[in-house]
Design a protein around this motif. Structure first.
Motif, mmCIF file in Angstrom:
data_model
loop_
_atom_site.group_PDB
_atom_site.id
_atom_site.type_symbol
_atom_site.label_atom_id
_atom_site.label_comp_id
_atom_site.label_asym_id
_atom_site.label_seq_id
_atom_site.Cartn_x
_atom_site.Cartn_y
_atom_site.Cartn_z
ATOM 1 N N GLN A 177 0.826 -1.198 0.000
ATOM 2 C CA GLN A 177 0.000 0.000 0.000
ATOM 3 C C GLN A 177 0.862 1.250 0.000
ATOM 4 O OE1 GLN A 177 -2.269 -1.360 3.554
ATOM 5 N NE2 GLN A 177 -4.094 -0.894 2.346
ATOM 6 N N ASP A 178 0.271 2.330 -0.473
ATOM 7 C CA ASP A 178 0.981 3.597 -0.512
ATOM 8 C C ASP A 178 1.182 4.150 0.895
ATOM 9 O OD1 ASP A 178 1.141 3.619 -3.255
ATOM 10 O OD2 ASP A 178 -0.659 4.842 -3.536
ATOM 11 N N PHE A 179 2.243 4.927 1.034
ATOM 12 C CA PHE A 179 2.523 5.631 2.280
ATOM 13 C C PHE A 179 2.462 7.129 2.020
ATOM 14 C CE2 PHE A 179 3.962 1.519 3.504
ATOM 15 C CZ PHE A 179 3.927 1.485 4.896
ATOM 16 N N LEU A 180 2.274 7.852 3.077
ATOM 17 C CA LEU A 180 2.230 9.304 3.048
ATOM 18 C C LEU A 180 3.548 9.879 2.538
ATOM 19 C CD1 LEU A 180 0.645 11.851 4.124
ATOM 20 C CD2 LEU A 180 1.779 11.433 6.302
ATOM 21 N N GLY A 181 3.473 10.892 1.673
ATOM 22 C CA GLY A 181 4.673 11.586 1.230
ATOM 23 C C GLY A 181 5.615 10.706 0.446
ATOM 24 N N THR A 182 6.878 10.770 0.786
ATOM 25 C CA THR A 182 7.896 9.944 0.128
ATOM 26 C C THR A 182 7.830 8.541 0.713
ATOM 27 O OG1 THR A 182 9.309 11.906 -0.041
ATOM 28 C CG2 THR A 182 10.347 9.758 -0.438
ATOM 29 N N ASP A 183 7.298 7.591 -0.070
ATOM 30 C CA ASP A 183 7.014 6.253 0.454
ATOM 31 C C ASP A 183 8.200 5.609 1.157
ATOM 32 O OD1 ASP A 183 4.585 6.659 -0.851
ATOM 33 O OD2 ASP A 183 4.446 4.566 -1.467
ATOM 34 N N SER A 184 9.357 5.617 0.506
ATOM 35 C CA SER A 184 10.524 4.902 1.046
ATOM 36 C C SER A 184 10.936 5.454 2.403
ATOM 37 C CB SER A 184 11.700 4.971 0.071
ATOM 38 O OG SER A 184 12.068 6.325 -0.163
ATOM 39 N N TYR A 185 10.757 6.757 2.594
ATOM 40 C CA TYR A 185 11.129 7.385 3.864
ATOM 41 C C TYR A 185 10.084 7.106 4.938
ATOM 42 C CZ TYR A 185 12.266 11.077 7.222
ATOM 43 O OH TYR A 185 12.576 11.771 8.365
ATOM 44 N N THR A 186 8.822 7.316 4.608
ATOM 45 C CA THR A 186 7.753 7.169 5.599
ATOM 46 C C THR A 186 7.641 5.732 6.100
ATOM 47 O OG1 THR A 186 6.555 8.970 4.529
ATOM 48 C CG2 THR A 186 5.300 7.584 6.034
ATOM 49 N N ARG A 187 7.861 4.775 5.240
ATOM 50 C CA ARG A 187 7.708 3.377 5.647
ATOM 51 C C ARG A 187 8.975 2.800 6.273
ATOM 52 N NH1 ARG A 187 7.620 1.234 -0.550
ATOM 53 N NH2 ARG A 187 9.874 1.062 -0.846
ATOM 54 N N SER A 188 10.058 3.560 6.299
ATOM 55 C CA SER A 188 11.362 3.019 6.692
ATOM 56 C C SER A 188 11.424 2.553 8.138
ATOM 57 C CB SER A 188 12.474 4.046 6.437
ATOM 58 O OG SER A 188 12.274 5.219 7.207
ATOM 59 N N THR A 189 10.787 3.271 9.056
ATOM 60 C CA THR A 189 10.790 2.894 10.476
ATOM 61 C C THR A 189 9.463 3.300 11.111
ATOM 62 O OG1 THR A 189 11.641 4.990 11.344
ATOM 63 C CG2 THR A 189 13.285 3.349 10.630
ATOM 64 N N VAL A 190 9.169 2.715 12.245
ATOM 65 C CA VAL A 190 7.958 3.092 12.971
ATOM 66 C C VAL A 190 8.010 4.566 13.360
ATOM 67 C CG1 VAL A 190 8.937 2.316 15.188
ATOM 68 C CG2 VAL A 190 6.460 2.517 14.934
ATOM 69 N N ASP A 191 9.190 5.057 13.679
ATOM 70 C CA ASP A 191 9.348 6.455 14.107
ATOM 71 C C ASP A 191 9.002 7.421 12.985
ATOM 72 O OD1 ASP A 191 10.699 5.942 16.819
ATOM 73 O OD2 ASP A 191 11.928 4.793 15.434
ATOM 74 N N GLU A 192 9.503 7.142 11.770
ATOM 75 C CA GLU A 192 9.224 8.036 10.646
ATOM 76 C C GLU A 192 7.760 7.948 10.223
ATOM 77 O OE1 GLU A 192 11.315 10.120 10.397
ATOM 78 O OE2 GLU A 192 13.177 9.158 10.983
ATOM 79 N N TYR A 193 7.199 6.764 10.285
ATOM 80 C CA TYR A 193 5.789 6.567 9.954
ATOM 81 C C TYR A 193 4.910 7.438 10.863
ATOM 82 C CZ TYR A 193 1.483 3.766 9.097
ATOM 83 O OH TYR A 193 0.220 3.325 8.780
ATOM 84 N N TRP A 194 5.200 7.419 12.148
ATOM 85 C CA TRP A 194 4.439 8.223 13.108
ATOM 86 C C TRP A 194 4.698 9.720 12.923
ATOM 87 C CZ3 TRP A 194 0.617 7.668 16.611
ATOM 88 C CH2 TRP A 194 0.422 8.729 17.500
ATOM 89 N N ALA A 195 5.952 10.103 12.772
ATOM 90 C CA ALA A 195 6.295 11.525 12.662
ATOM 91 C C ALA A 195 5.690 12.147 11.408
ATOM 92 C CB ALA A 195 7.806 11.710 12.674
ATOM 93 N N GLU A 196 5.683 11.398 10.309
ATOM 94 C CA GLU A 196 5.053 11.914 9.088
ATOM 95 C C GLU A 196 3.540 11.990 9.262
ATOM 96 O OE1 GLU A 196 6.948 12.906 5.783
ATOM 97 O OE2 GLU A 196 7.598 13.430 7.811
ATOM 98 N N GLY A 197 2.970 11.020 9.973
ATOM 99 C CA GLY A 197 1.547 11.082 10.276
ATOM 100 C C GLY A 197 1.207 12.304 11.103
ATOM 101 N N THR A 198 2.059 12.627 12.073
ATOM 102 C CA THR A 198 1.864 13.826 12.887
ATOM 103 C C THR A 198 1.900 15.074 12.015
ATOM 104 O OG1 THR A 198 2.807 12.793 14.876
ATOM 105 C CG2 THR A 198 2.833 15.213 14.775
ATOM 106 N N ALA A 199 2.872 15.139 11.109
ATOM 107 C CA ALA A 199 2.972 16.291 10.206
ATOM 108 C C ALA A 199 1.706 16.422 9.364
ATOM 109 C CB ALA A 199 4.201 16.156 9.318
ATOM 110 N N ALA A 200 1.155 15.305 8.908
ATOM 111 C CA ALA A 200 -0.069 15.342 8.100
ATOM 112 C C ALA A 200 -1.259 15.809 8.937
ATOM 113 C CB ALA A 200 -0.354 13.967 7.503
ATOM 114 N N LEU A 201 -1.353 15.309 10.165
ATOM 115 C CA LEU A 201 -2.464 15.679 11.036
ATOM 116 C C LEU A 201 -2.481 17.178 11.304
ATOM 117 C CD1 LEU A 201 -4.774 14.222 12.603
ATOM 118 C CD2 LEU A 201 -3.292 14.330 14.615
ATOM 119 N N PHE A 202 -1.278 17.780 11.339
ATOM 120 C CA PHE A 202 -1.160 19.211 11.578
ATOM 121 C C PHE A 202 -0.958 19.997 10.283
ATOM 122 C CE2 PHE A 202 -0.500 17.410 15.732
ATOM 123 C CZ PHE A 202 -1.107 18.326 16.583
#
Length: 236
Positions: A177-202
């Protein structure tokens, strides 16, 4: 802060609100000395605005995880490195690891770190990433600090969610499935997945190219499970 009602000798707690103690500092470098000062400039004001928005949006139960801690944003000049800050000097020869493996010294910011021997959680950020008058920022103004404070929140206010968030991340990878923003970066770790989600929420995109993705609507339509976890932490 607690709101108590009292009637005929009986008291009842009506509401409780945890106030997070924090501050924004900038650093002045002169010769071999470094001076920490409270930042009252436009850059400091922007940092306070973003920090207040994020930490003020935390669920009460998440705020309580930060009781006894002081949350800091440390702003360093664009002419200096993150690792020039006294609290981050020991990272000078360290790399971040992960998909976007970089030297800490090259970063415009990083997630909060509990400073050894203190109660201070410090999140460093380059001044240029908060300066709305500058054309030298690597990202849209506010993105870096929002992203890094997302790391800070997960690490210190919601660490119990990491296994669940990682399970969601791995499930999306397995399903291609697709990931937010730059896929390879957002899916790379749980930390980046959450941090990018936070950026999207705000509503703070990593790049103008992705402005339509960094929204609650995109998360609702494309990653509702991550959105549900974000909303269990943030009142958004």
């Amino acid at each position: 802060m607690r709101l108590i009602a009292s009637y005929k000798g009986e008291a009842k707690e009506l509401a409780a609100s945890t106030i997070i103690r924090g501050d924004v500092y900038s650093y002045q470098f002169s010769g071999g000395s470094v001076t920490q000062v409270r930042d009252h400039t436009a850059v400091g004001t922007k940092a306070k605005e973003i920090s207040a928005n994020i930490f003020g949006s935390l669920m009460e139960s998440r705020k309580r995880q930060l009781v006894g801690k002081a949350v800091e944003v440390q702003i360093f000049p664009s002419t200096k490195k993150l690792t020039d800050l006294p609290d981050f000097a020991d990272l000078d020869d360290e790399n971040t690891g992960g998909e976007a493996d970089r030297d800490y010294s090259s970063l415009p910011g990083t997630g909060g770190i509990l400073i050894e021997g203190t109660n201070r959680i410090a999140t460093p950020i380059s001044a240029v990433e908060l300066d709305e008058r500058s054309d030298d920022a690597d990202y849209p103004i506010g993105y870096v600090l929002t992203h890094e404070l997302g790391h800070t929140v997960l690490d210190f206010a919601a660490p119990d969610l990491e296994p669940k968030i990682d399970e969601l991340r791995k499930s999306r990878i397995a399903a291609q499935q697709d990931f937010l923003g730059t896929d390879s970066y957002t899916r790379s770790t749980v930390d980046e997945y959450w941090a990018e989600g936070t950026a999207a929420l705000f509503n703070t995109p990593i790049a103008e190219l992705y402005i339509n993705e960094y929204t609650g609507k995109w998360l609702t339509d494309n990653d509702a499970k991550l959105l549900a976890q974000l909303k269990s932490v943030y009142l958004k």
